[in-house]
Structures are given as structure tokens and as C-alpha cells.
Design a protein around this motif. Structure first.
Motif, PDB file in Angstrom:
ATOM      1  N   VAL A   1      82.889  47.388  43.101  1.00  0.00           N
ATOM      2  CA  VAL A   1      83.925  48.544  43.616  1.00  0.00           C
ATOM      3  C   VAL A   1      85.088  47.937  43.888  1.00  0.00           C
ATOM      4  CG1 VAL A   1      84.112  50.213  45.517  1.00  0.00           C
ATOM      5  CG2 VAL A   1      82.039  50.250  44.381  1.00  0.00           C
TER       6      VAL A   1
ATOM      7  N   ARG B   1      80.759  50.680  53.206  1.00  0.00           N
ATOM      8  CA  ARG B   1      81.787  52.085  53.422  1.00  0.00           C
ATOM      9  C   ARG B   1      82.012  52.296  51.949  1.00  0.00           C
ATOM     10  NH1 ARG B   1      83.987  49.069  57.413  1.00  0.00           N
ATOM     11  NH2 ARG B   1      85.765  48.464  56.089  1.00  0.00           N
ATOM     12  N   HIS B   2      81.935  51.744  50.934  1.00  0.00           N
ATOM     13  CA  HIS B   2      82.349  52.155  49.329  1.00  0.00           C
ATOM     14  C   HIS B   2      81.103  52.755  48.683  1.00  0.00           C
ATOM     15  CE1 HIS B   2      86.382  50.886  50.016  1.00  0.00           C
ATOM     16  NE2 HIS B   2      86.027  49.484  50.280  1.00  0.00           N
TER      17      HIS B   2
ATOM     18  N   SER C   1      89.170  49.020  45.095  1.00  0.00           N
ATOM     19  CA  SER C   1      89.666  50.117  45.477  1.00  0.00           C
ATOM     20  C   SER C   1      89.007  51.569  45.593  1.00  0.00           C
ATOM     21  CB  SER C   1      91.084  50.355  44.559  1.00  0.00           C
ATOM     22  OG  SER C   1      91.789  49.204  44.572  1.00  0.00           O
ATOM     23  N   ALA C   2      87.734  51.583  45.951  1.00  0.00           N
ATOM     24  CA  ALA C   2      86.999  52.798  46.548  1.00  0.00           C
ATOM     25  C   ALA C   2      86.534  53.212  45.079  1.00  0.00           C
ATOM     26  CB  ALA C   2      87.690  53.519  47.187  1.00  0.00           C
ATOM     27  N   SER C   3      86.628  52.626  43.831  1.00  0.00           N
ATOM     28  CA  SER C   3      86.085  53.243  42.686  1.00  0.00           C
ATOM     29  C   SER C   3      85.506  52.118  41.571  1.00  0.00           C
ATOM     30  CB  SER C   3      87.244  53.979  41.921  1.00  0.00           C
ATOM     31  OG  SER C   3      86.792  54.573  40.850  1.00  0.00           O
TER      32      SER C   3
ATOM     33  N   GLY D   1      79.532  45.955  46.367  1.00  0.00           N
ATOM     34  CA  GLY D   1      80.622  45.995  47.117  1.00  0.00           C
ATOM     35  C   GLY D   1      80.685  45.117  48.361  1.00  0.00           C
TER      36      GLY D   1
ATOM     37  N   ALA E   1      81.292  55.678  46.409  1.00  0.00           N
ATOM     38  CA  ALA E   1      81.933  55.597  45.003  1.00  0.00           C
ATOM     39  C   ALA E   1      81.002  55.995  43.973  1.00  0.00           C
ATOM     40  CB  ALA E   1      82.334  53.882  44.695  1.00  0.00           C
TER      41      ALA E   1
END
Length: 228
Positions: free
Chosen positions: A84, A120-121, A86-88, A116, A124
Motif C-alpha cells: 500500500v 490504518r491503511h 499513499s493509501a492505495s 503496509g 485500502a
């Protein structure tokens, strides 16, 4: 049965590749508990980065990229794992599936996963990967697996609490999809058999109560009554 694993890890060794390997091992175990021959091919996208970029510029895949695309297209099942950023998903991961024909994954059993640095990600998987494979019309397993840095180590199997369980559950779901097994109506909470309910014969429609007769007053009469 052909199982293809696409991993977009950039380093070597890579936690993304490690998660892909664990998912593959768990899936193969569940498939081979019955007489099933499984062949596995792992595609490391970092080895194809230049080929993918050239495909965008020229419009033609090189020999290595073409072979990878054919492997994914012809596979019975797919495991796709990305880091992951940038959150994607990573740009390399997305670029590879951009050069795959949009209909190539239609109906293909697929397990999605990601790694990741922070938990928190983990979303995604649901707001990026699942929509991507839904667009490609793949048959995605309900459980997606996310592994943060803190999920590695700490347990007897090398995983923190919870990760091993998620891997096993996702692998079981993918194996079931590959076998073409669907939940029976009783398993889905729909009764003892299709179209059956307690107290009536299976497949028989319930008797309907007759609708009460309504006393309908024409609109003209209602309007005339209001004018009096």
C-alpha cells in the motif's frame, strides 16, 4: 488446476512476497486435501516494470509480459498482493492490471491481499482493490488479507495474533471458489431445502388470503361532497 500469484513487492526479500507465499501455501493445502493436482506460478511485477512501461508507450507487450498476461488469463485462480502506497495499491500493481484485457478475469476466483507499514491503511483493500477487481468482474473471495509491519513475528507460526486466522479463512474461501462449491440453502439460513419452509411441501406456493373488497368512491363524488 492452475494457480497464479501476482505480487507487487519492490524489495528483496519483500513482506508482500512473504504474504503471497503464505496465502499460496494455505490455499494449496486446502486444495490438496482432496485428490487435486495444483500447479503454482508466481509473477514478480518488479521484474516486469520496464516491460509494463514499454507496453504503455508502444502498445505491444514484450515476450515476458505477454507470457505473464497469458498465465493470469489462463489460470483457474488468482492471488493478487500489493504493497500500500499513499493509501492505495501501488502504481506498478495497477499498471499491470491496466494492460490485462478487461474481460480476462471475468468469473475468475481471486484472493486479494495487501501489506503496509500501519494498520490504518487496511481499508485500502475495500476502497481500492475490491472495486478494481469488481470492475474486472473477478469472483473475489469475501475475506481480504492485510498485513501491517506489526503483524509479522510474535507467534509460534511467525505471525501476530489474527493474521494466521485471516490467511486460513481467505485460503479456505478461495479453495471453495476454485472447487465451485456454493453454500447450501440450509447453510445460508434459507430453510431445509430450496423453496421449502416448515409446515408446507417443498416447492409449493403458500395459499394467499383473498384481498378484502374496497369501497371506492369516484373522485367526482368526493369533490361534489366537498362543495356542499
Amino acid at each position: 488446476m492452475k494457480l497464479v500469484v501476482v505480487t507487487a513487492g519492490l524489495t528483496q526479500p519483500s513482506s508482500t512476497r512473504l504474504l503471497a507465499d503464505r496465502l499460496t501455501e494455505a490455499t494449496v493445502r486446502r486444495l490438496t486435501d482432496r485428490p487435486t493436482e495444483v500447479t503454482v506460478r508466481v509473477i514478480e511485477l518488479r521484474d516486469l516494470a520496464v516491460d509494463i512501461a514499454n507496453n504503455f508507450v508502444t502498445g505491444f507487450p514484450g515476450a515476458r509480459l505477454r507470457a505473464a498476461i497469458e498465465a493470469v488469463t489462463e489460470a483457474d485462480g488468482l492471488i493478487a498482493v500489493t504493497p500500500v502506497f499513499s493509501a492505495s495499491y501501488s502504481g506498478l500493481f495497477k499498471s499491470f492490471f491496466d494492460v490485462v484485457e478487461p474481460t480476462a478475469l471475468a468469473g475468475k476466483p481471486t484472493l486479494i491481499a495487501a501489506t503496509g507499514g500501519t494498520p490504518r491503511h487496511s481499508l485500502a483493500l475495500e476502497h481500492a482493490l475490491r472495486p478494481l477487481f469488481a470492475y474486472l468482474r473477478a469472483m473475489v473471495a469475501p475475506t481480504a488479507v492485510y498485513a501491517a509491519s506489526e503483524d509479522w513475528g510474535g507467534g509460534g507460526d511467525g505471525f501476530a495474533d489474527g493474521l494466521a486466522e485471516r490467511i486460513d479463512r481467505a485460503a479456505t474461501e478461495l479453495a471453495d471458489l476454485l472447487r465451485g462449491r456454493t453454500p447450501a440453502p440450509a447453510e445460508a439460513g434459507l430453510g431445509d431445502a430450496a423453496g421449502s419452509r416448515p409446515g408446507r411441501e417443498p416447492g409449493r406456493q403458500p395459499e394467499l388470503e383473498p384481498e378484502p373488497e374496497l369501497d371506492v368512491v369516484p373522485f367526482e363524488q368526493q369533490l361534489a361532497a366537498l362543495r356542499r
